[in-house]
Design a protein around this motif. Structure first.
Motif, PDB file in Angstrom:
ATOM      1  N   MET A  31     -73.852  49.165  26.598  1.00 61.35           N
ATOM      2  CA  MET A  31     -72.485  49.079  27.072  1.00 61.35           C
ATOM      3  C   MET A  31     -71.997  50.446  27.561  1.00 61.35           C
ATOM      4  N   ARG A  32     -72.434  51.495  26.903  1.00 61.22           N
ATOM      5  CA  ARG A  32     -72.011  52.841  27.334  1.00 61.22           C
ATOM      6  C   ARG A  32     -72.566  53.157  28.722  1.00 61.22           C
ATOM      7  N   ARG A  33     -73.814  52.741  28.965  1.00 58.64           N
ATOM      8  CA  ARG A  33     -74.413  52.963  30.285  1.00 58.64           C
ATOM      9  C   ARG A  33     -73.635  52.191  31.356  1.00 58.64           C
ATOM     10  N   GLU A  34     -73.256  50.987  31.041  1.00 55.28           N
ATOM     11  CA  GLU A  34     -72.464  50.181  31.985  1.00 55.28           C
ATOM     12  C   GLU A  34     -71.099  50.822  32.215  1.00 55.28           C
ATOM     13  N   GLN A  35     -70.527  51.409  31.168  1.00 56.22           N
ATOM     14  CA  GLN A  35     -69.236  52.090  31.310  1.00 56.22           C
ATOM     15  C   GLN A  35     -69.352  53.267  32.277  1.00 56.22           C
ATOM     16  N   ARG A  36     -70.438  54.034  32.166  1.00 59.02           N
ATOM     17  CA  ARG A  36     -70.652  55.154  33.095  1.00 59.02           C
ATOM     18  C   ARG A  36     -70.834  54.642  34.527  1.00 59.02           C
ATOM     19  N   ALA A  37     -71.570  53.541  34.679  1.00 57.61           N
ATOM     20  CA  ALA A  37     -71.776  52.970  36.015  1.00 57.61           C
ATOM     21  C   ALA A  37     -70.455  52.490  36.606  1.00 57.61           C
ATOM     22  N   LEU A  38     -69.622  51.873  35.797  1.00 54.77           N
ATOM     23  CA  LEU A  38     -68.316  51.416  36.285  1.00 54.77           C
ATOM     24  C   LEU A  38     -67.427  52.597  36.646  1.00 54.77           C
ATOM     25  N   SER A  39     -67.510  53.669  35.876  1.00 54.99           N
ATOM     26  CA  SER A  39     -66.722  54.861  36.193  1.00 54.99           C
ATOM     27  C   SER A  39     -67.172  55.476  37.517  1.00 54.99           C
ATOM     28  N   ARG A  40     -68.493  55.541  37.728  1.00 56.17           N
ATOM     29  CA  ARG A  40     -69.003  56.048  39.008  1.00 56.17           C
ATOM     30  C   ARG A  40     -68.579  55.145  40.161  1.00 56.17           C
ATOM     31  N   GLY A  41     -68.675  53.836  39.958  1.00 60.40           N
ATOM     32  CA  GLY A  41     -68.269  52.891  41.003  1.00 60.40           C
ATOM     33  C   GLY A  41     -66.789  53.017  41.324  1.00 60.40           C
ATOM     34  N   THR A  42     -65.973  53.205  40.291  1.00 58.99           N
ATOM     35  CA  THR A  42     -64.543  53.393  40.490  1.00 58.99           C
ATOM     36  C   THR A  42     -64.278  54.632  41.339  1.00 58.99           C
ATOM     37  N   LEU A  43     -64.936  55.729  40.996  1.00 56.43           N
ATOM     38  CA  LEU A  43     -64.776  56.972  41.749  1.00 56.43           C
ATOM     39  C   LEU A  43     -65.269  56.800  43.189  1.00 56.43           C
ATOM     40  N   ASN A  44     -66.432  56.205  43.350  1.00 57.35           N
ATOM     41  CA  ASN A  44     -66.996  56.033  44.695  1.00 57.35           C
ATOM     42  C   ASN A  44     -66.107  55.168  45.586  1.00 57.35           C
ATOM     43  N   TYR A  45     -65.669  54.024  45.082  1.00 59.03           N
ATOM     44  CA  TYR A  45     -64.812  53.163  45.895  1.00 59.03           C
ATOM     45  C   TYR A  45     -63.443  53.790  46.138  1.00 59.03           C
ATOM     46  N   GLY A  46     -62.929  54.504  45.151  1.00 59.29           N
ATOM     47  CA  GLY A  46     -61.651  55.190  45.351  1.00 59.29           C
ATOM     48  C   GLY A  46     -61.741  56.249  46.427  1.00 59.29           C
ATOM     49  N   MET A  47     -62.801  57.053  46.379  1.00 57.85           N
ATOM     50  CA  MET A  47     -62.993  58.077  47.403  1.00 57.85           C
ATOM     51  C   MET A  47     -63.226  57.448  48.773  1.00 57.85           C
ATOM     52  N   THR A  48     -64.044  56.416  48.810  1.00 56.94           N
ATOM     53  CA  THR A  48     -64.307  55.724  50.077  1.00 56.94           C
ATOM     54  C   THR A  48     -63.013  55.193  50.668  1.00 56.94           C
ATOM     55  N   TYR A  49     -62.196  54.588  49.822  1.00 49.31           N
ATOM     56  CA  TYR A  49     -60.937  54.015  50.293  1.00 49.31           C
ATOM     57  C   TYR A  49     -60.031  55.099  50.879  1.00 49.31           C
ATOM     58  N   TYR A  50     -59.791  56.161  50.124  1.00 51.88           N
ATOM     59  CA  TYR A  50     -58.855  57.183  50.591  1.00 51.88           C
ATOM     60  C   TYR A  50     -59.391  57.973  51.778  1.00 51.88           C
ATOM     61  N   VAL A  51     -60.661  58.343  51.745  1.00 50.40           N
ATOM     62  CA  VAL A  51     -61.227  59.096  52.866  1.00 50.40           C
ATOM     63  C   VAL A  51     -61.217  58.256  54.138  1.00 50.40           C
ATOM     64  N   SER A  52     -61.604  56.988  54.029  1.00 52.72           N
ATOM     65  CA  SER A  52     -61.622  56.140  55.230  1.00 52.72           C
ATOM     66  C   SER A  52     -60.205  55.904  55.753  1.00 52.72           C
ATOM     67  N   ARG A  53     -59.251  55.714  54.866  1.00 52.92           N
ATOM     68  CA  ARG A  53     -57.865  55.495  55.317  1.00 52.92           C
ATOM     69  C   ARG A  53     -57.292  56.731  55.997  1.00 52.92           C
ATOM     70  N   ILE A  54     -57.501  57.883  55.404  1.00 55.63           N
ATOM     71  CA  ILE A  54     -56.989  59.117  56.005  1.00 55.63           C
ATOM     72  C   ILE A  54     -57.657  59.358  57.352  1.00 55.63           C
ATOM     73  N   THR A  55     -58.975  59.153  57.411  1.00 59.77           N
ATOM     74  CA  THR A  55     -59.695  59.320  58.674  1.00 59.77           C
ATOM     75  C   THR A  55     -59.182  58.352  59.726  1.00 59.77           C
ATOM     76  N   LEU A  56     -58.957  57.099  59.331  1.00 61.89           N
ATOM     77  CA  LEU A  56     -58.429  56.106  60.274  1.00 61.89           C
ATOM     78  C   LEU A  56     -57.056  56.505  60.801  1.00 61.89           C
ATOM     79  N   ILE A  57     -56.205  56.977  59.939  1.00 59.02           N
ATOM     80  CA  ILE A  57     -54.850  57.363  60.358  1.00 59.02           C
ATOM     81  C   ILE A  57     -54.903  58.531  61.336  1.00 59.02           C
ATOM     82  N   VAL A  58     -55.664  59.554  60.994  1.00 53.42           N
ATOM     83  CA  VAL A  58     -55.740  60.742  61.858  1.00 53.42           C
ATOM     84  C   VAL A  58     -56.415  60.402  63.186  1.00 53.42           C
TER      85      VAL A  58
END
Length: 117
Positions: free
Chosen positions: A1-28
């Protein structure tokens, strides 16, 4: 379960960064493309040569955003991560192993249904 928690944390960070970077890039990039003709008479005239490439970038990012849905995935990963963190606290406070396995399996199944497939 701890390994899955780390994977979910990485996925959260990756999708969050993807979302914000792509949105900012799209706007500019969209703003530069929209102002393309007006830029030729400004101090930012060097951007006019980039308008065709930026137009393509906007089209590609829009398609990827529609297909990948990073904002929805980001929210889903956060919810799953938080639910798993709560489950781990319950395990630490004496939740029986079989009950923990059952809840973890249900969480994993729901996470995959909503966010992966």
């Amino acid at each position: 379960m701890r390994r899955e928690q780390r994977a979910l944390s990485r996925g959260t960070l990756n999708y969050g960064m993807t979302y914000y970077v792509s949105r900012i890039t799209l706007i500019v990039a969209s703003a530069i493309v929209a102002a393309g003709q007006n830029l030729s008479r400004s101090s930012a005239a060097f951007l006019v040569g980039w308008v065709p490439a930026l137009s393509l970038l906007v089209a590609v990012l829009t398609a990827l955003d529609t297909w990948l849905k990073p904002q929805q995935k980001w929210k889903g990963f956060m919810e799953s991560r938080d639910t798993l963190s709560d489950l781990l606290v319950q395990v630490d406070n004496g939740l029986p192993r079989e009950e923990a396995r059952k809840r973890f399996a249900a969480l994993r199944k729901e996470h995959r249904r909503q966010n992966i497939f």
